[in-house]
Design a protein around this motif. Structure first.
Motif, mmCIF file in Angstrom:
data_model
loop_
_atom_site.group_PDB
_atom_site.id
_atom_site.type_symbol
_atom_site.label_atom_id
_atom_site.label_comp_id
_atom_site.label_asym_id
_atom_site.label_seq_id
_atom_site.Cartn_x
_atom_site.Cartn_y
_atom_site.Cartn_z
ATOM 1 N N ILE A 20 13.567 18.189 64.297
ATOM 2 C CA ILE A 20 13.719 18.344 62.912
ATOM 3 C C ILE A 20 13.010 19.991 62.565
ATOM 4 O O ILE A 20 12.560 20.109 62.929
ATOM 5 C CB ILE A 20 12.477 17.484 62.299
ATOM 6 C CG1 ILE A 20 13.150 15.802 62.592
ATOM 7 C CG2 ILE A 20 13.245 17.070 60.785
ATOM 8 C CD1 ILE A 20 12.449 14.520 62.476
ATOM 9 N N VAL A 21 13.721 20.305 61.615
ATOM 10 C CA VAL A 21 13.388 21.369 60.849
ATOM 11 C C VAL A 21 13.278 21.457 59.482
ATOM 12 O O VAL A 21 13.912 20.623 58.693
ATOM 13 C CB VAL A 21 13.993 23.200 61.123
ATOM 14 C CG1 VAL A 21 14.406 23.192 62.641
ATOM 15 C CG2 VAL A 21 15.853 22.084 60.871
ATOM 16 N N PRO A 22 12.643 22.075 58.692
ATOM 17 C CA PRO A 22 12.556 21.727 57.133
ATOM 18 C C PRO A 22 14.028 21.944 56.284
ATOM 19 O O PRO A 22 14.306 22.675 57.870
ATOM 20 C CB PRO A 22 11.999 23.319 56.567
ATOM 21 C CG PRO A 22 10.670 24.057 58.388
ATOM 22 C CD PRO A 22 11.754 22.862 59.285
ATOM 23 N N ALA A 23 13.980 21.561 55.459
ATOM 24 C CA ALA A 23 15.057 21.616 54.990
ATOM 25 C C ALA A 23 15.394 22.495 54.033
ATOM 26 O O ALA A 23 14.833 23.642 53.971
ATOM 27 C CB ALA A 23 15.107 20.382 53.486
ATOM 28 N N SER A 24 16.961 22.921 54.258
ATOM 29 C CA SER A 24 17.514 24.060 53.840
ATOM 30 C C SER A 24 18.953 24.112 52.963
ATOM 31 O O SER A 24 19.446 23.218 53.656
ATOM 32 C CB SER A 24 17.750 25.394 55.403
ATOM 33 O OG SER A 24 18.916 24.740 56.671
ATOM 34 N N ILE B 173 14.255 4.507 66.743
ATOM 35 C CA ILE B 173 14.189 6.020 65.357
ATOM 36 C C ILE B 173 12.760 6.251 64.851
ATOM 37 O O ILE B 173 12.959 7.116 63.900
ATOM 38 C CB ILE B 173 15.355 5.513 65.024
ATOM 39 C CG1 ILE B 173 15.127 4.788 64.109
ATOM 40 C CG2 ILE B 173 16.764 5.813 65.609
ATOM 41 C CD1 ILE B 173 16.287 4.296 62.777
ATOM 42 N N THR B 174 11.755 5.532 65.398
ATOM 43 C CA THR B 174 10.211 5.869 64.337
ATOM 44 C C THR B 174 9.912 6.599 64.147
ATOM 45 O O THR B 174 9.783 7.045 63.163
ATOM 46 C CB THR B 174 9.720 5.288 65.121
ATOM 47 O OG1 THR B 174 9.322 3.492 65.550
ATOM 48 C CG2 THR B 174 8.075 4.273 64.668
ATOM 49 N N GLU B 175 9.731 8.276 65.400
ATOM 50 C CA GLU B 175 9.475 8.691 64.876
ATOM 51 C C GLU B 175 10.629 10.072 63.945
ATOM 52 O O GLU B 175 10.069 10.984 63.188
ATOM 53 C CB GLU B 175 8.802 10.027 66.350
ATOM 54 C CG GLU B 175 7.532 9.329 66.945
ATOM 55 C CD GLU B 175 7.729 9.787 68.616
ATOM 56 O OE1 GLU B 175 8.626 10.612 68.865
ATOM 57 O OE2 GLU B 175 5.891 10.192 68.644
ATOM 58 N N LEU B 176 11.733 9.930 64.508
ATOM 59 C CA LEU B 176 12.473 10.588 62.992
ATOM 60 C C LEU B 176 12.171 9.923 62.245
ATOM 61 O O LEU B 176 12.895 11.058 61.127
ATOM 62 C CB LEU B 176 14.211 9.987 63.757
ATOM 63 C CG LEU B 176 15.412 10.923 63.631
ATOM 64 C CD1 LEU B 176 15.171 12.209 64.233
ATOM 65 C CD2 LEU B 176 16.741 9.775 63.581
ATOM 66 N N LEU B 177 12.202 9.406 61.578
ATOM 67 C CA LEU B 177 11.723 8.821 59.885
ATOM 68 C C LEU B 177 10.097 8.692 60.122
ATOM 69 O O LEU B 177 10.160 8.708 58.218
ATOM 70 C CB LEU B 177 12.444 7.448 60.113
ATOM 71 C CG LEU B 177 13.882 6.556 60.441
ATOM 72 C CD1 LEU B 177 13.781 5.687 59.712
ATOM 73 C CD2 LEU B 177 13.954 7.394 59.716
ATOM 74 N N GLY B 178 9.274 9.080 60.756
ATOM 75 C CA GLY B 178 7.992 9.184 60.496
ATOM 76 C C GLY B 178 7.091 8.156 60.324
ATOM 77 O O GLY B 178 6.132 9.107 58.637
ATOM 78 N N GLY C 155 8.464 14.158 59.666
ATOM 79 C CA GLY C 155 8.148 15.796 59.947
ATOM 80 C C GLY C 155 8.788 16.890 60.863
ATOM 81 O O GLY C 155 9.751 16.361 62.144
ATOM 82 N N PRO C 156 8.713 18.139 60.201
ATOM 83 C CA PRO C 156 9.076 19.063 61.377
ATOM 84 C C PRO C 156 8.660 19.089 62.653
ATOM 85 O O PRO C 156 7.313 18.892 63.257
ATOM 86 C CB PRO C 156 9.787 20.845 61.115
ATOM 87 C CG PRO C 156 9.054 20.262 59.261
ATOM 88 C CD PRO C 156 8.650 18.679 59.162
ATOM 89 N N GLY C 157 9.612 19.391 64.450
ATOM 90 C CA GLY C 157 9.040 19.016 65.550
ATOM 91 C C GLY C 157 10.619 18.802 66.390
ATOM 92 O O GLY C 157 11.654 18.654 66.113
ATOM 93 N N PRO D 77 23.616 17.138 63.791
ATOM 94 C CA PRO D 77 23.863 17.970 64.886
ATOM 95 C C PRO D 77 21.985 18.262 65.076
ATOM 96 O O PRO D 77 21.684 17.483 64.716
ATOM 97 C CB PRO D 77 24.027 18.855 63.431
ATOM 98 C CG PRO D 77 22.973 18.455 61.955
ATOM 99 C CD PRO D 77 23.592 17.108 62.431
ATOM 100 N N ASN D 78 21.607 19.283 65.961
ATOM 101 C CA ASN D 78 21.045 19.183 66.128
ATOM 102 C C ASN D 78 20.254 20.542 66.373
ATOM 103 O O ASN D 78 20.983 20.907 68.047
ATOM 104 C CB ASN D 78 20.409 18.605 68.033
ATOM 105 C CG ASN D 78 18.775 18.147 67.781
ATOM 106 O OD1 ASN D 78 18.318 18.466 67.751
ATOM 107 N ND2 ASN D 78 19.139 18.039 69.445
ATOM 108 N N PRO D 79 19.102 21.412 65.555
ATOM 109 C CA PRO D 79 18.335 20.130 64.970
ATOM 110 C C PRO D 79 19.356 20.158 63.692
ATOM 111 O O PRO D 79 20.282 20.773 63.445
ATOM 112 C CB PRO D 79 17.025 22.044 65.023
ATOM 113 C CG PRO D 79 17.991 23.041 64.506
ATOM 114 C CD PRO D 79 19.270 22.579 65.755
ATOM 115 N N VAL D 80 18.308 18.653 63.437
ATOM 116 C CA VAL D 80 18.395 18.291 62.286
ATOM 117 C C VAL D 80 16.980 18.798 61.046
ATOM 118 O O VAL D 80 16.144 18.608 61.065
ATOM 119 C CB VAL D 80 18.701 16.583 61.912
ATOM 120 C CG1 VAL D 80 17.579 16.394 62.513
ATOM 121 C CG2 VAL D 80 19.606 16.363 60.312
ATOM 122 N N ALA D 81 17.912 18.712 59.942
ATOM 123 C CA ALA D 81 16.870 19.271 58.660
ATOM 124 C C ALA D 81 16.123 18.411 58.076
ATOM 125 O O ALA D 81 16.724 17.018 57.740
ATOM 126 C CB ALA D 81 17.412 20.170 57.434
#
Length: 335
Positions: free
Chosen positions: A267-271, A202-207, A241-243, A160-164
């Motif tokens: 990326i959004v905060p977990a929900s 995927i470096t930024e995807l994993l923070g 992180g979210p962004g 999904p996009n966004p992803v938590a």
């Protein structure tokens, strides 16, 4: 300069009294009774220049042929070259393949060149030069058509996009080989080139915090198990992180062409997924079956509990359906 001489079968001109060379290419002789003889070096002439095959695929070898005539004799031809740099073949010096010293007809020269895998698609005109031992030269060209193809990233997306944060995400790229049609052909021939590798950063995807010059960049290979040109990679869990992020995607083909694109991910905060009834971290068909069994009920407060009564108003109606629809398809539900 008069140091080397060759005999030619002239008719007897009688007594010769003097001889002189002018410019290295003209010889004059004078004799009795007003005899004047003149010899002039002739520039070579290209009879024919061609490639065999005239249509070639990038990465293949071709034979180059030049036939040359020189009225001063075939032994006067010093060098025949073909400039194949436009196809990546460099400067090619052709070798004499047929010679008859007593015959002044065209003499054949032959060489080979390899068409670079990265040669440009389309018509190429390779300059030909012939030079004789006296410095006289002539030029021509060899025409050929190079067929090539190249990799192209047509589009990218994520589900999904966004992803938590903590969820999983499917990264997707549609990749294909672009192949213009051959001359006088209605079909594209792709057999000589394929997609070799598709990767995503995927470096930024994993923070991961990579400092300049470090080797912590995480690049993974995407796969196409169905062979339909849709390359995917599942990243789980998402720990960045979210962004909003743009992940670099690269594609390489077997001929060495490359293409680059970006894959946008938010990326959004977990929900919490309210529709994840079976608590398996996603909202899929099994959850839909559960919701469907509740949908339309109006006895949630007096009868059996309704899992689909998200707004706790005693029924499962359109407002609950909107909540479930917003969750349906999510794969990033927290455990």
């Amino acid at each position: 300069a008069g140091q080397n001489w060759e005999h030619f079968p002239w008719n007897d001109p009688g007594r010769l009294n003097d001889i002189d060379l002018a410019g290295g290419t003209d010889a004059w002789a004078v004799g009795d009774e007003g005899v004047i003889l003149h010899y002039q070096n002739h520039a070579p002439k290209i009879c024919r220049a061609w490639a065999e095959r005239q249509t070639v695929y990038a990465g293949q070898a071709i034979d180059l042929y030049v036939s040359v005539k020189d009225l001063d004799g075939p032994s006067d031809i010093e060098k025949v070259t073909v400039d194949a740099r436009s196809i990546g073949g460099g400067m090619v010096v052709l070798e004499r393949t047929w010679l008859n010293p007593d015959d002044r007809r065209c003499v054949l020269f032959h060489g080979k060149a390899v068409v670079s895998p990265l040669a440009a698609y389309g018509a190429h005109h390779l300059p030909v030069e012939v030079i004789d031992y006296d410095g006289a030269r002539t030029s021509g060209e060899i025409n050929l058509f190079v067929i090539t193809s190249w990799v192209k990233i047509k589009r990218t997306w994520a589900i999904p996009n966004p992803v938590a944060v903590g969820g999983k995400i499917l990264l997707t790229a549609q990749v294909d080989i672009v192949a213009p049609k051959e001359p006088d052909s209605e079909e594209n021939n792709l057999f000589h080139n394929k997609v070799e590798k598709v990767t995503v950063n995927i470096t930024e995807l994993l923070g991961v915090d990579c400092q300049p010059g470090s080797d912590c960049i995480i690049i993974v290979e995407m796969i196409d198990p169905d062979g339909d040109g849709i390359y995917t990679y599942v990243a789980a869990p998402v720990t960045g992180g979210p962004g909003n992020y743009k992940l670099p995607v690269w594609a390489v083909d077997t001929l060495g062409h490359q293409d680059k694109a970006e894959l946008s991910v938010k990326i959004v905060p977990a929900s919490i997924c309210e529709g994840d009834f079976d608590v398996d971290s996603d909202v899929d068909g099994s959850d839909l079956a559960t919701f469907a069994s509740d949908f339309g009920r109006t006895d949630c407060e007096t009868g059996e509990p309704c899992e689909g009564d998200f707004d706790a108003d005693g029924d499962v109606d359109g407002s609950d359906l909107a909540v479930f629809a917003a969750d349906f398809g999510r794969t990033d539900c927290p455990d």
